[in-house]
Scaffold this motif. Structure first.
Motif, PDB file in Angstrom:
ATOM      1  N   PRO A 168       0.840  -1.197   0.000  1.00 53.38           N
ATOM      2  CA  PRO A 168       0.000   0.000   0.000  1.00 53.38           C
ATOM      3  C   PRO A 168       0.874   1.245   0.000  1.00 53.38           C
ATOM      4  O   PRO A 168       1.992   1.234   0.521  1.00 53.38           O
ATOM      5  N   ASN A 169       0.368   2.297  -0.592  1.00 60.47           N
ATOM      6  CA  ASN A 169       1.172   3.496  -0.810  1.00 60.47           C
ATOM      7  C   ASN A 169       1.678   4.114   0.490  1.00 60.47           C
ATOM      8  O   ASN A 169       2.855   4.399   0.637  1.00 60.47           O
ATOM      9  N   LEU A 170       0.785   4.360   1.443  1.00 57.93           N
ATOM     10  CA  LEU A 170       1.163   4.992   2.709  1.00 57.93           C
ATOM     11  C   LEU A 170       1.960   6.275   2.491  1.00 57.93           C
ATOM     12  O   LEU A 170       2.890   6.585   3.223  1.00 57.93           O
ATOM     13  N   ASN A 171       1.593   7.019   1.464  1.00 58.89           N
ATOM     14  CA  ASN A 171       2.275   8.282   1.135  1.00 58.89           C
ATOM     15  C   ASN A 171       3.761   8.090   0.843  1.00 58.89           C
ATOM     16  O   ASN A 171       4.574   8.978   1.075  1.00 58.89           O
ATOM     17  N   MET A 172       4.116   6.908   0.347  1.00 60.90           N
ATOM     18  CA  MET A 172       5.510   6.639  -0.009  1.00 60.90           C
ATOM     19  C   MET A 172       5.597   6.406  -1.513  1.00 60.90           C
ATOM     20  O   MET A 172       4.730   5.746  -2.098  1.00 60.90           O
ATOM     21  N   ASP A 173       6.646   6.934  -2.108  1.00 60.44           N
ATOM     22  CA  ASP A 173       6.865   6.783  -3.541  1.00 60.44           C
ATOM     23  C   ASP A 173       7.963   5.747  -3.755  1.00 60.44           C
ATOM     24  O   ASP A 173       9.121   5.992  -3.441  1.00 60.44           O
ATOM     25  N   PHE A 174       7.583   4.592  -4.287  1.00 64.28           N
ATOM     26  CA  PHE A 174       8.552   3.526  -4.507  1.00 64.28           C
ATOM     27  C   PHE A 174       9.263   3.654  -5.851  1.00 64.28           C
ATOM     28  O   PHE A 174      10.048   2.787  -6.222  1.00 64.28           O
ATOM     29  N   THR A 175       8.958   4.723  -6.573  1.00 64.43           N
ATOM     30  CA  THR A 175       9.631   4.934  -7.855  1.00 64.43           C
ATOM     31  C   THR A 175      10.752   5.965  -7.749  1.00 64.43           C
ATOM     32  O   THR A 175      11.514   6.141  -8.694  1.00 64.43           O
ATOM     33  N   ASN A 176      10.852   6.653  -6.612  1.00 62.21           N
ATOM     34  CA  ASN A 176      11.860   7.720  -6.505  1.00 62.21           C
ATOM     35  C   ASN A 176      13.172   7.184  -5.941  1.00 62.21           C
ATOM     36  O   ASN A 176      13.646   7.563  -4.887  1.00 62.21           O
ATOM     37  N   TYR A 177      13.763   6.276  -6.701  1.00 61.29           N
ATOM     38  CA  TYR A 177      15.067   5.737  -6.353  1.00 61.29           C
ATOM     39  C   TYR A 177      16.065   6.091  -7.454  1.00 61.29           C
ATOM     40  O   TYR A 177      15.688   6.406  -8.585  1.00 61.29           O
ATOM     41  N   THR A 178      17.343   6.033  -7.109  1.00 64.71           N
ATOM     42  CA  THR A 178      18.412   6.271  -8.075  1.00 64.71           C
ATOM     43  C   THR A 178      19.258   5.011  -8.197  1.00 64.71           C
ATOM     44  O   THR A 178      19.720   4.471  -7.178  1.00 64.71           O
TER      45      THR A 178
END
Length: 230
Positions: A168-178
């Motif tokens: 679940p998202n929980l206000n976290m962005d799992f795409t903002n990685y480098t």
């Protein structure tokens, strides 16, 4: 029952891969997950595993040299990421980062060793000398950030790919990685071995053949790993 020791980064991917095959689903398979170094120590102490899927090539090679394993082969290659990230390269990001950084314990976990190599190769080790949080394994490192007990970590790409699919998202962005450049750490070549003490060698060989099959390798490749000659 087939007892499989699997490095923590590959625990959920292995479940997903096994679930794509009816024959594998019908096998009585028990998975034990943990840091590669911990699993290696358990195997040396006589833990009744049939197959070991490591997060490195070092421990499988040692087991082979010690006469405890055979059929060593590479099943996946891991990639490091910095997460969360600020849309700049990882070195610049960390130079401006003022908080504590999570990595897996380098003594136990190959992803932690690779993270340590990256920090050293980019002259960041002294900056974070007293600001590292050492997780038992790379999955625990992810949990520290997911539960907001840490602000940033060097993790496995596969974890972020899986998180996008199942959490679940929980206000976290799992795409903002480098992505961390592969030339800044030794290749994370994940190898498996058949353990010589196995009492289920025929089943174990079927399991290994499946993991190395083109269908399974294609699935593994979709989960943040590279395979074959990639």
């Amino acid at each position: 029952k087939l007892n499989i020791a699997v490095a923590s980064n590959f625990y959920q991917p292995l479940i997903d891969v096994l679930n794509t095959d009816e024959k594998m689903q019908s096998l009585p398979i028990s998975l034990s997950s943990g840091a590669t170094g911990v699993l290696y120590a358990q195997i040396k102490q006589g833990a009744p595993f049939d197959v070991f899927l490591s997060a490195d090539s070092k421990r499988p090679r040692l087991l082979e040299q010690q006469g405890l394993a055979s059929a060593r082969q590479t099943y996946a290659k891991g990639q490091l990421v910095l997460w969360p990230a600020n849309n700049i390269n990882a070195q610049q990001d960390l130079l401006s980062f003022k908080h504590r950084l999570v990595i897996a314990n380098p003594k136990l976990a190959p992803y932690g060793k690779a993270a340590e190599q990256f920090l050293t190769n980019h002259n960041l080790e002294k900056i974070f000398q007293h600001r590292l949080i050492l997780a038992n394994n790379v999955n625990q490192g992810f949990q520290f950030i997911y539960t907001k007990n840490a602000a940033k970590g060097i993790l496995a790409l596969s974890q972020l790919i899986q998180a996008q699919q199942r959490l679940p998202n929980l206000n976290m962005d799992f795409t903002n990685y480098t992505l961390i450049p592969k030339d800044s750490y030794d290749a994370i070549e994940q190898q498996l071995v058949l353990l010589n003490a196995s009492k289920n060698k025929q089943l174990a060989k079927q399991f290994i053949e499946f993991v190395l099959s083109s269908a399974a390798q294609q699935k593994i490749s979709s989960m943040g790993y590279t395979t074959g000659d990639q």
